[in-house]
Design a protein around this motif. Structure first.
Motif, PDB file in Angstrom:
ATOM      1  N   ASP A  87       0.811  -1.224   0.000  1.00  0.00           N
ATOM      2  CA  ASP A  87       0.000   0.000   0.000  1.00  0.00           C
ATOM      3  C   ASP A  87       0.839   1.266   0.000  1.00  0.00           C
ATOM      4  O   ASP A  87       0.405   2.299  -0.515  1.00  0.00           O
ATOM      5  N   THR A 109      -0.885   1.146  -8.788  1.00  0.00           N
ATOM      6  CA  THR A 109      -2.180   0.475  -8.912  1.00  0.00           C
ATOM      7  C   THR A 109      -2.229  -0.458 -10.115  1.00  0.00           C
ATOM      8  O   THR A 109      -3.232  -1.143 -10.335  1.00  0.00           O
ATOM      9  N   THR A 110      -1.154  -0.508 -10.890  1.00  0.00           N
ATOM     10  CA  THR A 110      -1.096  -1.351 -12.083  1.00  0.00           C
ATOM     11  C   THR A 110      -1.097  -2.821 -11.681  1.00  0.00           C
ATOM     12  O   THR A 110      -0.256  -3.251 -10.896  1.00  0.00           O
ATOM     13  N   THR A 111      -2.041  -3.573 -12.222  1.00  0.00           N
ATOM     14  CA  THR A 111      -2.095  -5.012 -11.965  1.00  0.00           C
ATOM     15  C   THR A 111      -1.849  -5.828 -13.226  1.00  0.00           C
ATOM     16  O   THR A 111      -1.568  -7.017 -13.139  1.00  0.00           O
ATOM     17  N   THR A 130       9.022  -2.491  -6.300  1.00  0.00           N
ATOM     18  CA  THR A 130       8.102  -1.490  -5.764  1.00  0.00           C
ATOM     19  C   THR A 130       8.965  -0.445  -5.070  1.00  0.00           C
ATOM     20  O   THR A 130       9.927  -0.775  -4.362  1.00  0.00           O
TER      21      THR A 130
END
Length: 151
Positions: free
Chosen positions: A39, A72-74, A115
């Motif tokens: 997050d 937020t890219t999945t 990340t």
């Protein structure tokens, strides 16, 4: 919290990358699926390289360098041309994806996802070394997907 994962519907980890993703074929990136981004991530970065190129090329060959991918890219779709991320310069001297093209034998290709706790301010001429330097101290998590490609 789920672990960070990177997968592809086109090939399983450690399996052969389909021919269409090769540099001398369609030269489009395979689709990728991302899960478990923390997050507190501000951005994602992706480096695709060929460590088996050391012998024929004298270095690890960088195929795709992407940073400031929204956290937020999945899904990264096949033949992705990001508008909300930055692509650096690969070792073909091109911006964007440059597919596998082993000159001597089957090679293993690494898709490394990071990340980050910050967005990065890099010029689009940056390569993987510059990206790795800019990421230093900002990596929250990382994961890897590997595939092979025949000569």
């Amino acid at each position: 919290m789920e672990p960070l994962t990177l997968a592809s519907p086109a090939f399983d980890d450690g399996d052969r990358i389909p021919a269409e993703y090769g540099y001398t074929n369609d030269n489009v990136n395979p689709p990728l699926e991302i899960d478990g981004v923390p997050d507190d991530a501000d951005a994602l970065a992706l480096i695709v390289d060929d460590p088996d190129a050391r012998a024929p090329a004298g270095k690890i060959w960088d195929h795709w360098i992407v940073w400031n991918v929204p956290p937020t890219t999945t899904t990264i779709p096949e033949d992705w041309h990001p508008s909300a991320a930055t692509e650096g310069t690969n070792d073909y001297g091109e911006h964007g994806y440059g597919g596998p093209n082993p000159p001597d034998r089957e090679h293993t290709y690494r898709f490394e996802l990071y990340t980050l706790d910050a967005s990065l301010d890099l010029d689009t001429d940056a390569g993987a070394d510059e990206l790795r330097s800019a990421m230093d101290g900002h990596v929250l998590e990382q994961t890897r997907l590997e595939g092979t490609y025949p000569a």
